[in-house]
Design a protein around this motif. Structure first.
Motif, PDB file in Angstrom:
ATOM      1  N   ALA A  60       0.827  -1.152  -0.120  1.00 24.18           N
ATOM      2  CA  ALA A  60       0.048  -0.034  -0.044  1.00 24.18           C
ATOM      3  C   ALA A  60       0.690   1.329   0.098  1.00 24.18           C
ATOM      4  O   ALA A  60       0.480   2.153  -0.681  1.00 24.18           O
ATOM      5  CB  ALA A  60      -0.836  -0.058   1.116  1.00 24.18           C
ATOM      6  N   LEU A  61       1.940   1.219   0.845  1.00 24.14           N
ATOM      7  CA  LEU A  61       2.754   2.190   0.811  1.00 24.14           C
ATOM      8  C   LEU A  61       3.329   2.784  -0.718  1.00 24.14           C
ATOM      9  O   LEU A  61       3.331   3.874  -1.174  1.00 24.14           O
ATOM     10  CB  LEU A  61       4.134   1.926   1.667  1.00 24.14           C
ATOM     11  N   HIS A  62       3.678   1.655  -1.416  1.00 23.90           N
ATOM     12  CA  HIS A  62       4.020   1.769  -2.945  1.00 23.90           C
ATOM     13  C   HIS A  62       2.967   2.245  -3.882  1.00 23.90           C
ATOM     14  O   HIS A  62       3.132   3.206  -4.848  1.00 23.90           O
ATOM     15  CB  HIS A  62       4.880   0.664  -3.519  1.00 23.90           C
ATOM     16  N   LEU A  63       1.863   1.796  -3.707  1.00 26.88           N
ATOM     17  CA  LEU A  63       0.666   2.239  -4.245  1.00 26.88           C
ATOM     18  C   LEU A  63       0.555   3.970  -3.942  1.00 26.88           C
ATOM     19  O   LEU A  63       0.041   4.615  -4.979  1.00 26.88           O
ATOM     20  CB  LEU A  63      -0.496   1.364  -3.938  1.00 26.88           C
ATOM     21  N   GLY A  64       0.382   4.367  -2.685  1.00 23.95           N
ATOM     22  CA  GLY A  64       0.444   5.562  -2.398  1.00 23.95           C
ATOM     23  C   GLY A  64       1.449   6.415  -3.225  1.00 23.95           C
ATOM     24  O   GLY A  64       1.124   7.522  -3.762  1.00 23.95           O
ATOM     25  N   CYS A  65       2.762   5.867  -3.046  1.00 27.67           N
ATOM     26  CA  CYS A  65       3.911   6.653  -3.588  1.00 27.67           C
ATOM     27  C   CYS A  65       3.436   6.702  -5.231  1.00 27.67           C
ATOM     28  O   CYS A  65       3.827   7.721  -6.104  1.00 27.67           O
ATOM     29  CB  CYS A  65       5.034   6.115  -3.407  1.00 27.67           C
ATOM     30  N   GLY A  66       2.924   5.995  -5.833  1.00 31.25           N
ATOM     31  CA  GLY A  66       2.643   5.848  -7.315  1.00 31.25           C
ATOM     32  C   GLY A  66       1.651   6.823  -7.579  1.00 31.25           C
ATOM     33  O   GLY A  66       1.533   7.619  -8.661  1.00 31.25           O
ATOM     34  N   ALA A  67       0.650   6.943  -6.754  1.00 29.42           N
ATOM     35  CA  ALA A  67      -0.625   8.103  -6.657  1.00 29.42           C
ATOM     36  C   ALA A  67       0.023   9.309  -6.754  1.00 29.42           C
ATOM     37  O   ALA A  67      -0.291  10.344  -7.783  1.00 29.42           O
ATOM     38  CB  ALA A  67      -1.685   7.664  -5.626  1.00 29.42           C
ATOM     39  N   VAL A  68       0.882   9.541  -5.981  1.00 29.35           N
ATOM     40  CA  VAL A  68       1.653  10.897  -5.606  1.00 29.35           C
ATOM     41  C   VAL A  68       2.468  11.226  -6.922  1.00 29.35           C
ATOM     42  O   VAL A  68       2.480  12.351  -7.418  1.00 29.35           O
ATOM     43  CB  VAL A  68       2.133  11.069  -4.280  1.00 29.35           C
ATOM     44  N   LEU A  69       3.332  10.282  -7.348  1.00 29.85           N
ATOM     45  CA  LEU A  69       3.745  10.291  -8.653  1.00 29.85           C
ATOM     46  C   LEU A  69       3.048  10.797  -9.679  1.00 29.85           C
ATOM     47  O   LEU A  69       3.402  11.761 -10.712  1.00 29.85           O
ATOM     48  CB  LEU A  69       4.594   9.147  -9.088  1.00 29.85           C
ATOM     49  N   PHE A  70       1.924  10.007  -9.950  1.00 31.42           N
ATOM     50  CA  PHE A  70       0.977  10.432 -11.060  1.00 31.42           C
ATOM     51  C   PHE A  70       0.290  12.046 -10.829  1.00 31.42           C
ATOM     52  O   PHE A  70       0.298  12.478 -12.005  1.00 31.42           O
ATOM     53  CB  PHE A  70      -0.215   9.335 -11.221  1.00 31.42           C
ATOM     54  N   ASN A  71       0.140  12.111  -9.863  1.00 28.55           N
ATOM     55  CA  ASN A  71      -0.524  13.429  -9.645  1.00 28.55           C
ATOM     56  C   ASN A  71       0.668  14.546  -9.852  1.00 28.55           C
ATOM     57  O   ASN A  71       0.125  15.895 -10.331  1.00 28.55           O
ATOM     58  CB  ASN A  71      -1.085  13.754  -7.986  1.00 28.55           C
ATOM     59  N   LEU A  72       1.605  14.486  -9.592  1.00 24.43           N
ATOM     60  CA  LEU A  72       2.607  15.444  -9.941  1.00 24.43           C
ATOM     61  C   LEU A  72       2.793  15.584 -11.324  1.00 24.43           C
ATOM     62  O   LEU A  72       2.873  16.676 -11.916  1.00 24.43           O
ATOM     63  CB  LEU A  72       4.383  14.688  -9.425  1.00 24.43           C
ATOM     64  N   ARG A  73       2.734  14.417 -12.147  1.00 22.55           N
ATOM     65  CA  ARG A  73       3.050  14.501 -13.619  1.00 22.55           C
ATOM     66  C   ARG A  73       1.453  15.203 -14.349  1.00 22.55           C
ATOM     67  O   ARG A  73       1.766  15.968 -15.318  1.00 22.55           O
ATOM     68  CB  ARG A  73       2.799  13.139 -14.269  1.00 22.55           C
ATOM     69  N   VAL A  74       0.605  15.054 -13.605  1.00 21.24           N
ATOM     70  CA  VAL A  74      -0.702  15.664 -13.971  1.00 21.24           C
ATOM     71  C   VAL A  74      -0.574  17.049 -13.855  1.00 21.24           C
ATOM     72  O   VAL A  74      -1.048  18.090 -14.770  1.00 21.24           O
ATOM     73  CB  VAL A  74      -2.004  15.103 -13.275  1.00 21.24           C
ATOM     74  N   ALA A  75      -0.214  17.666 -12.628  1.00 22.56           N
ATOM     75  CA  ALA A  75       0.085  18.831 -12.221  1.00 22.56           C
ATOM     76  C   ALA A  75       1.054  19.697 -13.032  1.00 22.56           C
ATOM     77  O   ALA A  75       0.895  20.782 -13.408  1.00 22.56           O
ATOM     78  CB  ALA A  75       0.466  19.243 -10.784  1.00 22.56           C
ATOM     79  N   ALA A  76       2.181  18.981 -13.440  1.00 25.27           N
ATOM     80  CA  ALA A  76       3.105  19.597 -14.323  1.00 25.27           C
ATOM     81  C   ALA A  76       2.545  19.764 -15.710  1.00 25.27           C
ATOM     82  O   ALA A  76       2.914  20.718 -16.169  1.00 25.27           O
ATOM     83  CB  ALA A  76       4.141  18.690 -14.406  1.00 25.27           C
ATOM     84  N   ALA A  77       2.036  18.794 -16.247  1.00 24.71           N
ATOM     85  CA  ALA A  77       1.282  18.887 -17.451  1.00 24.71           C
ATOM     86  C   ALA A  77       0.343  20.211 -17.538  1.00 24.71           C
ATOM     87  O   ALA A  77       0.072  20.911 -18.426  1.00 24.71           O
ATOM     88  CB  ALA A  77       0.483  17.706 -17.801  1.00 24.71           C
ATOM     89  N   HIS A  78      -0.482  20.303 -16.497  1.00 25.90           N
ATOM     90  CA  HIS A  78      -1.376  21.538 -16.251  1.00 25.90           C
ATOM     91  C   HIS A  78      -0.771  22.841 -16.301  1.00 25.90           C
ATOM     92  O   HIS A  78      -1.179  23.894 -16.861  1.00 25.90           O
ATOM     93  CB  HIS A  78      -2.184  21.278 -15.136  1.00 25.90           C
ATOM     94  N   SER A  79       0.668  22.765 -15.827  1.00 27.50           N
ATOM     95  CA  SER A  79       1.400  23.935 -15.629  1.00 27.50           C
ATOM     96  C   SER A  79       2.251  24.287 -16.807  1.00 27.50           C
ATOM     97  O   SER A  79       2.809  25.085 -17.074  1.00 27.50           O
ATOM     98  CB  SER A  79       2.227  23.783 -14.480  1.00 27.50           C
ATOM     99  N   GLY A  80       1.854  23.529 -18.022  1.00 26.45           N
ATOM    100  CA  GLY A  80       2.740  23.540 -19.230  1.00 26.45           C
ATOM    101  C   GLY A  80       4.011  23.145 -19.337  1.00 26.45           C
ATOM    102  O   GLY A  80       4.744  23.205 -20.215  1.00 26.45           O
ATOM    103  N   LEU A  81       4.362  22.135 -18.306  1.00 24.66           N
ATOM    104  CA  LEU A  81       5.862  21.648 -18.379  1.00 24.66           C
ATOM    105  C   LEU A  81       5.997  20.232 -18.808  1.00 24.66           C
ATOM    106  O   LEU A  81       4.756  19.391 -18.582  1.00 24.66           O
ATOM    107  CB  LEU A  81       6.074  21.548 -16.839  1.00 24.66           C
TER     108      LEU A  81
END
Length: 234
Positions: A60-81
């Motif tokens: 579950a720890l690694h699932l949570g870290c995978g979710a946080v990594l995906f959110n980071l990629r989504v936020a970066a894309a939203h910011s044009g990065l």
């Protein structure tokens, strides 16, 4: 084109969006480090927030870290990065994400950004109705794009759930929260508190096909007779 430096406000906003990700018991078992020279965010597991009894294998720890990594990629894309993600670059790192504005952002990830704020935990039972085939296909395709395979619950999942239930029934340690009381547990001087028969009957109804498998998830932490019930397998 040379990448422009990223200011602290932008990096902080990206990490804030990333850490809105779900995790077991909201433990948030992750750490970020910003390397300004290389425009890279490093993601590590925070083992101080691990749960050795609930999650002994850190799944579950690694699932949570995978979710946080995906959110980071989504936020970066939203910011044009543009992002370059490397998984497990060394034994001490789960991932690195290099950010720049010289490449094209992920146009498929960017529209998902509003969902970060809308996502929330729901403890209501799932509806007993099948997921439409086109939705299943879209979800499978989304998982495949990130090198994952999405499985939907079937008969063997129900069988595994029933195996856990039988195991819990046969143990002498059971935990229940009763209104107006503290946590209680069985001991050699006190008879065990067994699962409510209604919960057991509900599980068997799923196994016999009387209830759809979508209802199985609510039985892990469910309500029997209006009283929340937790069964410990420790």
């Amino acid at each position: 084109m040379k990448a422009r430096p990223l200011d602290e406000r932008t990096v902080t906003a990206l990490v804030t969006a990333a850490t809105a990700a779900p995790s077991l018991h909201n433990a948030q078992p992750w750490q970020f480090r910003w390397r300004s020279g290389s425009h890279t965010l490093e993601l590590r597991a925070d083992l101080g927030r691990a749960m050795p009894r609930t999650d002994p294998d850190h799944r579950a720890l690694h699932l949570g870290c995978g979710a946080v990594l995906f959110n980071l990629r989504v936020a970066a894309a939203h910011s044009g990065l543009h992002t370059r993600t490397q998984l497990l670059p060394d034994p001490h790192l789960l991932a690195t994400v290099t950010l720049d504005d010289t490449g094209a952002p992920d146009h498929e990830a960017a529209p998902l950004f509003p969902a970060i704020d809308r996502r929330h935990t729901s403890r209501h039972p799932f509806e007993d109705r099948p997921i439409p085939a086109d939705v299943e296909k879209a979800l499978r395709n989304a998982a495949a794009q990130d090198g994952a395979r999405l499985l939907f619950p079937g008969a063997w999942h129900v069988g595994a759930l029933l195996d856990h239930l039988r195991d819990a029934e046969g143990r002498d340690t059971c935990w229940r929260w009763a209104p107006g009381s503290a946590w209680t547990c069985a001991s050699p001087r006190r008879p065990p508190l067994w699962p409510d028969p209604a919960l057991v009957a509900d599980c068997r109804a799923i196994a016999e096909g009387e209830v759809g498998v979508e209802s199985a998830a609510r039985l892990v932490v469910g309500e029997a007779g209006g009283v929340p019930l937790w069964v410990s397998s420790s």
